[in-house]
Scaffold this active site. Structure first.
Site, PDB file in Angstrom:
ATOM      1  N   CYS A  95      -4.408 -17.017 -23.693  1.00  0.00           N
ATOM      2  CA  CYS A  95      -5.896 -17.081 -23.205  1.00  0.00           C
ATOM      3  C   CYS A  95      -6.773 -17.984 -24.172  1.00  0.00           C
ATOM      4  O   CYS A  95      -6.379 -17.926 -25.302  1.00  0.00           O
ATOM      5  CB  CYS A  95      -6.744 -15.542 -23.070  1.00  0.00           C
TER       6      CYS A  95
ATOM      7  N   GLU B 211       0.610 -11.573 -27.281  1.00  0.00           N
ATOM      8  CA  GLU B 211       1.090 -12.669 -28.340  1.00  0.00           C
ATOM      9  C   GLU B 211       0.422 -12.192 -29.611  1.00  0.00           C
ATOM     10  O   GLU B 211       1.299 -12.121 -30.554  1.00  0.00           O
ATOM     11  CB  GLU B 211       0.291 -14.028 -28.090  1.00  0.00           C
TER      12      GLU B 211
ATOM     13  N   SER C  58       3.221   9.510  15.678  1.00  0.00           N
ATOM     14  CA  SER C  58       4.024   8.995  14.812  1.00  0.00           C
ATOM     15  C   SER C  58       4.671   9.509  13.684  1.00  0.00           C
ATOM     16  O   SER C  58       5.462   9.006  12.864  1.00  0.00           O
ATOM     17  CB  SER C  58       3.489   7.626  14.049  1.00  0.00           C
TER      18      SER C  58
ATOM     19  N   ARG D  26       1.455  11.265  -3.496  1.00  0.00           N
ATOM     20  CA  ARG D  26       1.853  12.591  -3.927  1.00  0.00           C
ATOM     21  C   ARG D  26       3.505  12.393  -4.559  1.00  0.00           C
ATOM     22  O   ARG D  26       4.314  11.465  -3.967  1.00  0.00           O
ATOM     23  CB  ARG D  26       1.936  13.600  -2.639  1.00  0.00           C
TER      24      ARG D  26
HETATM   25  N1  LIG Z   1       4.274   3.999  12.193  1.00  0.00           N
HETATM   26  C1  LIG Z   1       3.487   3.637  11.332  1.00  0.00           C
HETATM   27  O1  LIG Z   1       3.544   3.072  10.344  1.00  0.00           O
HETATM   28  C2  LIG Z   1       1.882   3.884  11.706  1.00  0.00           C
HETATM   29  C3  LIG Z   1       0.817   3.799  10.581  1.00  0.00           C
HETATM   30  C4  LIG Z   1      -0.368   3.788  11.073  1.00  0.00           C
HETATM   31  C5  LIG Z   1      -0.891   4.237  12.298  1.00  0.00           C
HETATM   32  N2  LIG Z   1       0.356   4.421  13.270  1.00  0.00           N
HETATM   33  C6  LIG Z   1      -0.119   4.896  14.616  1.00  0.00           C
HETATM   34  O2  LIG Z   1      -1.056   3.668  15.110  1.00  0.00           O
HETATM   35  C7  LIG Z   1      -1.923   4.272  16.185  1.00  0.00           C
HETATM   36  C8  LIG Z   1      -3.221   3.960  15.797  1.00  0.00           C
HETATM   37  O3  LIG Z   1      -3.310   2.524  15.872  1.00  0.00           O
HETATM   38  P1  LIG Z   1      -4.659   2.024  16.323  1.00  0.00           P
HETATM   39  O4  LIG Z   1      -4.481   0.624  16.890  1.00  0.00           O
HETATM   40  O5  LIG Z   1      -5.159   2.585  17.679  1.00  0.00           O
HETATM   41  O6  LIG Z   1      -5.854   2.209  15.570  1.00  0.00           O
HETATM   42  P2  LIG Z   1      -6.056   1.474  14.256  1.00  0.00           P
HETATM   43  O7  LIG Z   1      -5.475   0.523  13.916  1.00  0.00           O
HETATM   44  O8  LIG Z   1      -5.838   2.520  13.017  1.00  0.00           O
HETATM   45  O9  LIG Z   1      -7.657   1.479  14.174  1.00  0.00           O
HETATM   46  C9  LIG Z   1      -8.111   0.402  15.024  1.00  0.00           C
HETATM   47  C10 LIG Z   1      -9.480   0.756  15.279  1.00  0.00           C
HETATM   48  O10 LIG Z   1     -10.161   0.417  13.917  1.00  0.00           O
HETATM   49  C11 LIG Z   1     -11.551  -0.109  14.156  1.00  0.00           C
HETATM   50  N3  LIG Z   1     -11.829  -1.180  13.506  1.00  0.00           N
HETATM   51  C12 LIG Z   1     -12.942  -1.630  12.685  1.00  0.00           C
HETATM   52  N4  LIG Z   1     -13.056  -2.671  12.307  1.00  0.00           N
HETATM   53  C13 LIG Z   1     -11.847  -3.381  12.774  1.00  0.00           C
HETATM   54  C14 LIG Z   1     -11.159  -4.757  12.740  1.00  0.00           C
HETATM   55  N5  LIG Z   1     -11.938  -5.636  11.832  1.00  0.00           N
HETATM   56  N6  LIG Z   1     -10.144  -4.989  13.269  1.00  0.00           N
HETATM   57  C15 LIG Z   1      -9.435  -4.140  14.037  1.00  0.00           C
HETATM   58  N7  LIG Z   1      -9.997  -2.913  14.288  1.00  0.00           N
HETATM   59  C16 LIG Z   1     -11.270  -2.332  13.396  1.00  0.00           C
HETATM   60  C17 LIG Z   1     -11.862  -0.242  15.566  1.00  0.00           C
HETATM   61  O11 LIG Z   1     -12.365   0.909  16.135  1.00  0.00           O
HETATM   62  P3  LIG Z   1     -14.079   0.685  16.054  1.00  0.00           P
HETATM   63  O12 LIG Z   1     -14.313  -0.457  16.960  1.00  0.00           O
HETATM   64  O13 LIG Z   1     -14.508   2.117  16.579  1.00  0.00           O
HETATM   65  O14 LIG Z   1     -14.562   0.489  14.693  1.00  0.00           O
HETATM   66  C18 LIG Z   1     -10.316  -0.167  16.383  1.00  0.00           C
HETATM   67  O15 LIG Z   1     -10.175   0.316  17.543  1.00  0.00           O
HETATM   68  C19 LIG Z   1      -1.524   5.881  15.936  1.00  0.00           C
HETATM   69  O16 LIG Z   1      -0.693   6.503  17.058  1.00  0.00           O
HETATM   70  C20 LIG Z   1      -0.845   6.048  14.600  1.00  0.00           C
HETATM   71  O17 LIG Z   1      -0.096   7.312  14.706  1.00  0.00           O
HETATM   72  C21 LIG Z   1       1.588   4.269  13.242  1.00  0.00           C
END
Ligand SMILES: NC(=O)c1ccc[n+]([C@@H]2O[C@H](COP(=O)([O-])OP(=O)(O)OC[C@H]3O[C@@H](n4cnc5c(N)ncnc54)[C@H](OP(=O)(O)O)[C@@H]3O)[C@@H](O)[C@H]2O)c1
Length: 390
Positions: free
Chosen positions: A84, A61, A177, A216
């Site tokens: 504001c 403004e 992935s 990037r």
């Molecule tokens: N295609 C895509 O866009 C994409 C993107 C990302 C990942 N991915 C794939 O997804 C897979 C990984 O997924 P994921 O489910 O195994 O792992 P994630 O979602 O990356 O991580 C899950 C882990 O985070 C920790 N965590 C801490 N606080 C949490 C909360 N409040 N809620 C949930 N989890 C919490 C837990 O481990 P702790 O209990 O040890 O803390 C849990 O096991 C891989 O294969 C990756 O390549 C794909």
């Protein structure tokens, strides 16, 4: 008379659209402030324009009023967000509008900031200024939805982004992935990173993919903060996400070994320790609140399945972007976007809103909202409810 009113209304929409376009010129630079554009009009002629460039610089403004090459008394001021009424880094725009005797003020939407929240509109009307509220209101709200969510809840706006195969998998059964989506989509994902303040992933993704999580191929003032949810600090000290390219924050719980906390901090990594949630993990709501306190207004959640599930189950998501690739991964063990117990029936499913679809290279980009416009309505409820015609 009615003919006059409809003509005025078409003009109001036209000049408000101009203000919105101007506001966009500050995109990516105004945080923590909102995007604001302003047009000053006399007898259908634009006599001044302005937009907010960045914090500490004059508001839209002020720029518009100061840019006018003629007397602004009695002119109409169009602005997408309520002016504001308080002293921030700059003096209140309300005072300047009154002092310069602007005759009419057309406002897109109320500023939900508790320091404003209709106060300017009431003050202007009390001083006899003609105020029209709600012109192109939906577009004006959408433009600053990130700011509105943050200022009203103290938490950032949360966008979830995933790349999925046509059969809904985010990784193959091996956990791999890279790469499901096309190069065009991945470039678009980097642009998305450039628009947020933080990128958030779970420790599962860090252990499986070892991502860098930087933006990037796009010029940006500063890299978004990288946030990892890791309840027991399983993160390797040499994980790419902890590198010097950007700031990193590991959110953990008091289950984390003290030596590992110290080792990470010694490397310049920020470590935030929370009391665990009922499942023994990082409490997502508390983390988001903490990020909000740091003026993080927009978080991009990039997975994986565990994190997507928690964000949706806890109702913390605002927007979902799915890049759907023309491949079928299959596999009983291959993860889908969501885990958890799931809905008992389609009737119990989480419904999304405002679903849109467009092409992204060979992929489709599906975008939707995770909260209905009704809840948006209640989020932006304010004491100024009277809309003038037009
Ligand atoms: N295609 C895509 O866009 C994409 C993107 C990302 C990942 N991915 C794939 O997804 C897979 C990984 O997924 P994921 O489910 O195994 O792992 P994630 O979602 O990356 O991580 C899950 C882990 O985070 C920790 N965590 C801490 N606080 C949490 C909360 N409040 N809620 C949930 N989890 C919490 C837990 O481990 P702790 O209990 O040890 O803390 C849990 O096991 C891989 O294969 C990756 O390549 C794909």
């Amino acid at each position: 008379m009615s003919e006059l009113r409809s003509r005025a209304s078409a003009d109001d929409a036209r000049f408000m659209a101009m203000a919105l376009k101007l506001a966009l010129r500050g995109k990516g630079r105004t945080r923590p402030n909102p995007l604001v554009g302003c047009v000053l009009v006399r007898q259908g002629r634009v006599i001044g324009t302005g937009f907010h460039r960045k914090p500490g610089t004059p508001h839209a403004e002020v720029v518009a009023i100061e840019s006018a090459r003629e007397d602004v008394r009695g002119s109409t001021l169009y602005v997408n967000l309520e002016p504001c009424a308080h002293y921030g880094r700059t003096p209140p725009c309300l005072d300047l509008i009154l002092e310069r005797q602007i005759g009419r003020v057309v406002v897109g939407t109320v500023d939900p900031n508790p320091l404003v929240n209709g106060r300017s509109i009431r003050a202007l009307r009390a001083k006899g200024v003609d105020v029209t509220l709600g012109v192109l209101e939906a577009a004006c709200r959408r433009m600053n939805e990130v700011f509105f969510k943050w200022v009203q809840t103290g938490k950032p706006f949360v966008t979830l982004k995933a790349g999925v195969s046509l059969d809904g998998k985010i990784a193959a059964f091996t956990g791999r992935s890279k790469w499901i989506t096309s190069e065009v989509s991945r470039r678009r994902a980097h642009r998305l990173r450039s628009e947020v303040d933080a990128i958030l992933v779970g420790i599962g993704t860090v252990l499986q993919d070892n991502p860098l999580l930087t933006c990037r191929g796009i010029r940006i003032a500063s890299q978004p903060l990288r946030v990892v949810l890791d309840s027991a600090l399983r993160i390797p000290l040499d994980a790419a996400v902890l590198g010097p390219e950007a700031e990193s924050l590991v959110a953990t719980t008091d289950r984390a070994p003290a030596e590992k906390v110290a080792a990470l901090r010694a490397r310049g990594v920020q470590v935030e320790v929370f009391s665990p949630d009922r499942a023994g993990r990082v409490p997502l709501g508390d983390l988001l609140r903490r990020l909000g306190e740091r003026e993080i207004q927009h978080v991009l959640v990039e997975g994986g399945r565990g994190i997507f599930t928690t964000v949706l189950e806890e109702g913390e998501g605002d927007r979902l972007l799915l890049f759907v690739a023309p491949i079928l991964l299959g596999g009983e063990e291959a993860p889908g976007v969501l885990g958890g117990r799931g809905a008992e029936s389609p009737q119990e499913a989480l419904r999304v809103f405002d679903l849109r679809c467009r092409r992204s290279g060979q992929d489709l980009l599906l975008e939707c909202r995770l909260k209905s416009s009704e809840s948006e309505e209640s989020l932006t409820a304010c004491p100024v409810d009277s809309k003038e015609p037009g």
